[in-house]
Design an enzyme around this catalytic site. Structure first.
Site, short mmCIF file in Angstrom:
data_model
loop_
_atom_site.label_atom_id
_atom_site.label_comp_id
_atom_site.label_asym_id
_atom_site.label_seq_id
_atom_site.Cartn_x
_atom_site.Cartn_y
_atom_site.Cartn_z
N GLU A 66 0.84 -1.21 0.00
CA GLU A 66 0.00 0.00 0.00
C GLU A 66 0.87 1.27 0.00
O GLU A 66 1.85 1.34 0.76
CB GLU A 66 -0.87 -0.01 1.26
CG GLU A 66 -1.88 1.13 1.35
CD GLU A 66 -2.70 1.07 2.64
OE1 GLU A 66 -2.28 0.35 3.58
OE2 GLU A 66 -3.74 1.73 2.72
N LYS B 204 -9.76 2.45 -2.47
CA LYS B 204 -10.03 1.87 -1.15
C LYS B 204 -11.40 2.32 -0.64
O LYS B 204 -11.67 3.52 -0.53
CB LYS B 204 -8.93 2.31 -0.19
CG LYS B 204 -8.94 1.66 1.17
CD LYS B 204 -7.66 2.08 1.94
CE LYS B 204 -7.53 1.43 3.28
NZ LYS B 204 -6.23 1.71 3.93
N CYS C 209 -5.71 -2.90 2.49
CA CYS C 209 -5.49 -2.85 3.94
C CYS C 209 -6.79 -2.93 4.77
O CYS C 209 -7.35 -4.01 4.90
CB CYS C 209 -4.70 -1.60 4.29
SG CYS C 209 -3.86 -1.74 5.90
#
Lengths: 305, 305
Positions: free
Chosen positions: A55, A128, A165
């Site tokens: 990331e 995300k 994540c």
């Protein structure tokens, strides 16, 4: 390989090879990029066909503080980094999952990952969807929550899902992506311990992180690759010790390979279509989903239905 | 305890105690019931407040074959078994999760679990939503899929969610139940190895079973108790070796206690509300759910959206 149409043949190959590049943040963006290029080349030499970076790989984890200056770190997609990596993808004939701090119009920013196919073409972008805001993980300050939804990318070698994540804690994210046909879920990640709480919570935090992702692999019957950064990154508030431990697991929840907590490493793992097929035929979970009964998932806890 | 209104006080207690009764099928229904009663009494003596029996606890796992005669094994709810166990619940002041082969009108049958509160009152019923049909697990022959949806039961000691065996593979089921406020998810279960495939697949099957449930505990931030049967049950086709291994895990995915694969056992585990609260405050997953983006979960793979 079918010379005329390699992509179709490769999609039917009995297996595909995943590459994970786990690194420390470089001393500059260009140093991080150089490191990533080396990692990608090493993974490709070991046979990796789909290679994922961690990331926000090109920067230290800047979300430790609230600093508007950090918006200068963001870049457009396509942009200089994707141009460099598109050339590399084409040269090595590898698919790349490239997590970037994405600059958008109007001072909007996303925590994104760009998927580049083995011919160098950008296939698309995942932004995300679930944004954390924890002590030293101030992502809600920097990132507009993703507006592209869950996605899958038909690459030359496999159908690839990408989540980032904090998305890892949400079974809705893995399931929605798997339902689009993903054979593998990538989770570029930046997770670590706060030194002051490591003694008390560290073991449980890392156990939770592995457990939830192994669970996604089992329930969705996919391969899963978590690509985390490593190394200690200092900040005014004490810093974060990123715990590395990038891994690939199979659809039975078995960790096939895992990096160390503290070292830079490149991992390459073969993912078998026969295993995917066998697992799905032996335990046909997808047959038995109760799509008539899942509306509650569209609500928050305590909300009237 | 508040004498006038014990239930409210107990719901706010710092912890509650889970009891799991893992057993072999008895030689008759009455023998199984006696065994269950002994297990419940033993669990209560060890402090258990919410006690769960295994799936279809009163019978051998009759779904190994297709035999319409087996419908005679079903019983109404309420019925003789729940009457006996209601009295026991009241006497011991324990909540009971009682999995039964439920007879309904018109020769309809369900794989159900009845929740009896600590005063002996039936709080309600969960009917298994996801029904398997595998070699020697012919449940689609016997059971109408549940029509009551996912549910939570406010018992004297805690808010309890119940799912049954095959449900364990579906993150939608655990999430939907947790969203109703469950503090603990019970999974009465009957899972085991087919002797002819144990060597090749046995380890992976059991690993998957544990992994997926640990994942549910982590992502939903609940305690989770899986209550499986043990012992070998023969059939014409070779039988099933139920693998026991009933366990309780906490919201970090840590197994707090686990029974053996082969022995009858009673497990009692304390579940802490402080741990639940702390886990949910430290990592506030519920804050960040994207309920705007989960509509894909209401579809099958490959379905137009």
């Amino acid at each position: 390989m079918n010379e005329e149409n390699p992509s179709i043949t490769d999609r039917q190959a009995p297996s595909f090879h995943l590459g994970l590049v786990q690194a420390r943040a470089g001393s500059s963006a260009s140093a991080s990029l150089e490191k990533a290029i080396s990692g990608i080349e090493a993974a490709a030499r070991s046979g990796a066909q789909i290679i994922c970076l961690q990331e926000l790989f090109i920067h230290p984890y800047f979300c430790q503080s609230h600093d508007p200056q950090h918006f200068d770190l963001a870049e457009s997609i396509p942009g200089p980094t994707t141009e460099t990596l598109s050339q590399l993808a084409r040269k090595l004939e590898v698919v790349l999952v490239v997590p970037l701090f994405e600059k958008r119009e109007g001072e909007q920013y996303h925590n994104s990952a760009c998927v580049i196919d083995a011919d160098g073409e950008i296939l698309g972008l995942y932004r995300k969807m679930h944004i954390p805001e924890d002590p030293q993980f101030h992502e809600k300050f920097y990132f507009t929550p993703g507006d592209l939804g869950f996605q899958v990318f038909q690459t030359r070698y496999a159908k690839v899902g990408v989540l980032i994540c904090w998305d890892q804690w949400f079974p809705e994210a893995s399931r929605a992506t798997a339902l689009l046909g993903a054979e593998v879920l990538f989770y570029p990640t930046a997770i670590g311990w706060l030194p002051e709480e490591k003694d008390e919570y560290g073991e449980g935090q890392k156990r939770s992180w592995e457990a939830v992702q192994l669970g996604h692999a089992v329930s969705n019957q996919v391969y899963l690759a978590a690509v985390n950064r490593t190394g200690f990154e200092a900040s005014e508030k004490g810093g974060i010790e990123f715990w590395g431990s990038s891994f690939v697991c199979d659809p039975t929840g078995k960790i096939l390979k895992q990096a160390s907590e503290t070292e830079e490493e490149v991992i390459v793992v073969e993912a078998s279509r026969e295993v995917l097929k066998e697992q799905r035929r032996t335990w046909p979970f997808y047959r038995d989903r109760r799509v008539d009964a899942y509306k509650g998932l569209l609500h928050h806890m305590g909300e009237d239905r």
